[in-house]
Design a protein around this motif. Structure first.
Motif, PDB file in Angstrom:
ATOM      1  N   ALA A   1       8.595  -6.692   2.179  1.00  0.00           N
ATOM      2  CA  ALA A   1       8.544  -5.395   1.511  1.00  0.00           C
ATOM      3  C   ALA A   1       8.742  -5.579   0.014  1.00  0.00           C
ATOM      4  O   ALA A   1       9.601  -6.358  -0.417  1.00  0.00           O
ATOM      5  CB  ALA A   1       9.613  -4.454   2.076  1.00  0.00           C
ATOM      6  N   ILE A   2       7.942  -4.856  -0.747  1.00  0.00           N
ATOM      7  CA  ILE A   2       7.988  -4.922  -2.205  1.00  0.00           C
ATOM      8  C   ILE A   2       8.177  -3.517  -2.745  1.00  0.00           C
ATOM      9  O   ILE A   2       7.526  -2.574  -2.296  1.00  0.00           O
ATOM     10  CB  ILE A   2       6.693  -5.526  -2.776  1.00  0.00           C
ATOM     11  N   VAL A   3       9.071  -3.375  -3.712  1.00  0.00           N
ATOM     12  CA  VAL A   3       9.232  -2.112  -4.430  1.00  0.00           C
ATOM     13  C   VAL A   3       9.064  -2.389  -5.917  1.00  0.00           C
ATOM     14  O   VAL A   3       9.802  -3.197  -6.495  1.00  0.00           O
ATOM     15  CB  VAL A   3      10.597  -1.451  -4.165  1.00  0.00           C
ATOM     16  N   ASN A   4       8.090  -1.751  -6.513  1.00  0.00           N
ATOM     17  CA  ASN A   4       7.846  -1.853  -7.948  1.00  0.00           C
ATOM     18  C   ASN A   4       8.499  -0.673  -8.657  1.00  0.00           C
ATOM     19  O   ASN A   4       8.358   0.464  -8.227  1.00  0.00           O
ATOM     20  CB  ASN A   4       6.342  -1.848  -8.239  1.00  0.00           C
ATOM     21  N   ILE A   5       9.193  -0.937  -9.746  1.00  0.00           N
ATOM     22  CA  ILE A   5       9.833   0.134 -10.503  1.00  0.00           C
ATOM     23  C   ILE A   5       8.889   0.567 -11.617  1.00  0.00           C
ATOM     24  O   ILE A   5       8.467  -0.242 -12.450  1.00  0.00           O
ATOM     25  CB  ILE A   5      11.182  -0.314 -11.085  1.00  0.00           C
TER      26      ILE A   5
ATOM     27  N   LEU B   1      -1.646  -0.694  -9.177  1.00  0.00           N
ATOM     28  CA  LEU B   1      -1.452  -2.001  -8.550  1.00  0.00           C
ATOM     29  C   LEU B   1      -0.701  -1.857  -7.226  1.00  0.00           C
ATOM     30  O   LEU B   1      -1.045  -2.510  -6.228  1.00  0.00           O
ATOM     31  CB  LEU B   1      -0.673  -2.923  -9.490  1.00  0.00           C
ATOM     32  N   THR B   2       0.291  -0.991  -7.191  1.00  0.00           N
ATOM     33  CA  THR B   2       1.051  -0.740  -5.971  1.00  0.00           C
ATOM     34  C   THR B   2       0.139  -0.257  -4.851  1.00  0.00           C
ATOM     35  O   THR B   2       0.209  -0.738  -3.713  1.00  0.00           O
ATOM     36  CB  THR B   2       2.154   0.303  -6.245  1.00  0.00           C
ATOM     37  N   GLU B   3      -0.721   0.689  -5.167  1.00  0.00           N
ATOM     38  CA  GLU B   3      -1.623   1.249  -4.166  1.00  0.00           C
ATOM     39  C   GLU B   3      -2.619   0.206  -3.675  1.00  0.00           C
ATOM     40  O   GLU B   3      -2.919   0.125  -2.473  1.00  0.00           O
ATOM     41  CB  GLU B   3      -2.344   2.456  -4.753  1.00  0.00           C
ATOM     42  N   THR B   4      -3.127  -0.610  -4.591  1.00  0.00           N
ATOM     43  CA  THR B   4      -4.092  -1.641  -4.209  1.00  0.00           C
ATOM     44  C   THR B   4      -3.441  -2.717  -3.356  1.00  0.00           C
ATOM     45  O   THR B   4      -3.988  -3.137  -2.325  1.00  0.00           O
ATOM     46  CB  THR B   4      -4.718  -2.273  -5.463  1.00  0.00           C
ATOM     47  N   ALA B   5      -2.251  -3.170  -3.764  1.00  0.00           N
ATOM     48  CA  ALA B   5      -1.562  -4.212  -3.003  1.00  0.00           C
ATOM     49  C   ALA B   5      -1.183  -3.707  -1.617  1.00  0.00           C
ATOM     50  O   ALA B   5      -1.250  -4.452  -0.627  1.00  0.00           O
ATOM     51  CB  ALA B   5      -0.317  -4.671  -3.764  1.00  0.00           C
ATOM     52  N   ALA B   6      -0.791  -2.435  -1.524  1.00  0.00           N
ATOM     53  CA  ALA B   6      -0.444  -1.865  -0.222  1.00  0.00           C
ATOM     54  C   ALA B   6      -1.624  -1.937   0.732  1.00  0.00           C
ATOM     55  O   ALA B   6      -1.466  -2.205   1.936  1.00  0.00           O
ATOM     56  CB  ALA B   6       0.022  -0.416  -0.392  1.00  0.00           C
ATOM     57  N   LEU B   7      -2.822  -1.710   0.202  1.00  0.00           N
ATOM     58  CA  LEU B   7      -4.029  -1.764   1.017  1.00  0.00           C
ATOM     59  C   LEU B   7      -4.400  -3.198   1.375  1.00  0.00           C
ATOM     60  O   LEU B   7      -4.603  -3.539   2.541  1.00  0.00           O
ATOM     61  CB  LEU B   7      -5.181  -1.098   0.266  1.00  0.00           C
TER      62      LEU B   7
ATOM     63  N   VAL C   1       2.861  -6.582   5.024  1.00  0.00           N
ATOM     64  CA  VAL C   1       3.599  -6.395   3.777  1.00  0.00           C
ATOM     65  C   VAL C   1       3.452  -4.949   3.329  1.00  0.00           C
ATOM     66  O   VAL C   1       2.329  -4.437   3.217  1.00  0.00           O
ATOM     67  CB  VAL C   1       3.079  -7.337   2.671  1.00  0.00           C
ATOM     68  N   ARG C   2       4.571  -4.308   3.085  1.00  0.00           N
ATOM     69  CA  ARG C   2       4.565  -2.944   2.553  1.00  0.00           C
ATOM     70  C   ARG C   2       4.844  -2.996   1.060  1.00  0.00           C
ATOM     71  O   ARG C   2       5.732  -3.751   0.617  1.00  0.00           O
ATOM     72  CB  ARG C   2       5.618  -2.075   3.241  1.00  0.00           C
ATOM     73  N   VAL C   3       4.112  -2.198   0.293  1.00  0.00           N
ATOM     74  CA  VAL C   3       4.289  -2.164  -1.159  1.00  0.00           C
ATOM     75  C   VAL C   3       4.414  -0.713  -1.602  1.00  0.00           C
ATOM     76  O   VAL C   3       3.502   0.093  -1.370  1.00  0.00           O
ATOM     77  CB  VAL C   3       3.109  -2.840  -1.892  1.00  0.00           C
ATOM     78  N   ASN C   4       5.522  -0.389  -2.212  1.00  0.00           N
ATOM     79  CA  ASN C   4       5.761   0.961  -2.716  1.00  0.00           C
ATOM     80  C   ASN C   4       6.316   0.899  -4.129  1.00  0.00           C
ATOM     81  O   ASN C   4       6.583  -0.185  -4.656  1.00  0.00           O
ATOM     82  CB  ASN C   4       6.756   1.697  -1.797  1.00  0.00           C
ATOM     83  N   ALA C   5       6.491   2.051  -4.719  1.00  0.00           N
ATOM     84  CA  ALA C   5       7.059   2.119  -6.060  1.00  0.00           C
ATOM     85  C   ALA C   5       8.120   3.206  -6.113  1.00  0.00           C
ATOM     86  O   ALA C   5       8.074   4.181  -5.362  1.00  0.00           O
ATOM     87  CB  ALA C   5       5.974   2.401  -7.099  1.00  0.00           C
ATOM     88  N   VAL C   6       9.067   3.029  -7.003  1.00  0.00           N
ATOM     89  CA  VAL C   6      10.069   4.052  -7.311  1.00  0.00           C
ATOM     90  C   VAL C   6       9.913   4.392  -8.786  1.00  0.00           C
ATOM     91  O   VAL C   6       9.826   3.501  -9.634  1.00  0.00           O
ATOM     92  CB  VAL C   6      11.497   3.567  -7.012  1.00  0.00           C
TER      93      VAL C   6
END
Length: 299
Positions: free
Chosen positions: A149-153, A177-183, A190-195
């Motif tokens: 899991a990845i969280v981008n700030i 980038l978050t949206e593209t990596a999530a796809l 792997v889950r990719v989200n942002a805060v």
């Protein structure tokens, strides 16, 4: 700093990340430091990444004093070879990277017409390119085969960031980038989200010039919640997105901003009064005993 005897007051269950390894960039101060403390309090071994070894050493020491496990690793995330080596070193030492918090960043106050090409590139390299490199290497070297899991700030850049156009551009890029990596990385588990933190009273404000003080102190009047947020309120959002409770959430941006982007000209009547701010639903969450109010807000 006075000795602290109380542990992190996380709302998440003890041991939630036991046996997990979490990398937190920009872990030597501010939101990164707070998040590292919370993850360590929940059982994770935390790898603090930054450019200042003294800050990393201090935070690692704090976490150890509070009963957690952490280590600092110096790395300039803008350096592609250095990032690849960093991830390889973490894997050699611990065998896994389960979570990445891409928190490292920085900017300075300046109108667009005064920003040089060098200044523009420095902010984009730190806030966008560096985060991409760390995420890519964690994926290539481990998560592609094991998940994670990845969280981008990012930041409250909806409706623009006047006075910080370079940062706004970088943060908007990180959302994409978050949206593209999530796809692209979903097939690997792997889950990719942002805060997206809004106006947060964090130690980073101590680096702004003194003349920014009056502006910063007035900004709370534009937040419907009627106040600044704190580091623990951002950390809680990050930890949630890294947790199993968010197992079906990917490609999303979780705003932590007290509804600030909804403010429009002439809508000041929606800002909460001090009496409303005292209500349980909106009062500040005080989870981090080591938190210190930025100097600009101290009377």
């Amino acid at each position: 700093m006075n000795a602290v005897t109380t542990s992190y007051r996380s709302v998440f269950r003890p041991g939630l990340f036991e046996g997990r390894v979490a990398v937190v960039t920009g872990g030597g101060s501010g939101i990164g430091r707070c998040t590292a403390h919370e993850l360590a309090a929940l059982g994770a071994r935390v790898v603090l990444v930054g450019r200042n070894p003294d800050k990393l050493h201090t935070v690692a020491g704090e976490i150890a004093q509070d009963g957690g496990k952490a280590e600092g690793r110096v790395c300039d995330i803008r350096d592609e070879a250095a990032v690849a080596a960093l991830v390889a070193e973490v894997l050699a030492a611990h065998g896994r990277i389960d979570a990445l918090v891409n928190n490292a960043g920085g900017q300075y106050i300046a109108p667009l017409e005064t920003i040089s090409s060098k200044g523009w590139k420095a902010v984009l390299d730190t806030n966008l390119t560096g985060g991409f490199l760390v995420a890519r290497e964690c994926y290539r070297q481990h998560m592609q085969s094991h998940g994670g899991a990845i969280v981008n700030i990012v930041a409250d850049m909806w409706g623009s960031m006047p006075g910080m156009g370079h940062s706004g551009a970088a943060r908007a890029g990180m959302v994409s980038l978050t949206e593209t990596a999530a796809l692209e990385w979903a097939r690997s588990g792997v889950r990719v989200n942002a805060v997206a933190p809004g106006y947060i009273a964090s130690s980073g404000m101590d680096h702004y010039p003194p003349e920014a003080g009056p502006m910063l102190r007035e900004m709370a009047r534009t937040v419907p919640a009627g106040r600044f947020g704190n580091e623990a309120e951002v950390s809680a959002a990050i930890v949630f997105l890294l947790s199993p409770a968010a197992s079906f959430i990917s490609g999303s941006v979780l705003r932590v901003d007290g509804a600030r982007p909804q403010v429009r000209m002439g809508w000041g009547e929606f800002v909460a009064s001090p009496e409303v701010q005292a209500r349980q639903a909106v009062r500040p969450f005080d989870g981090f005993p080591r938190y210190e109010i930025p100097k600009v807000f101290r009377s």
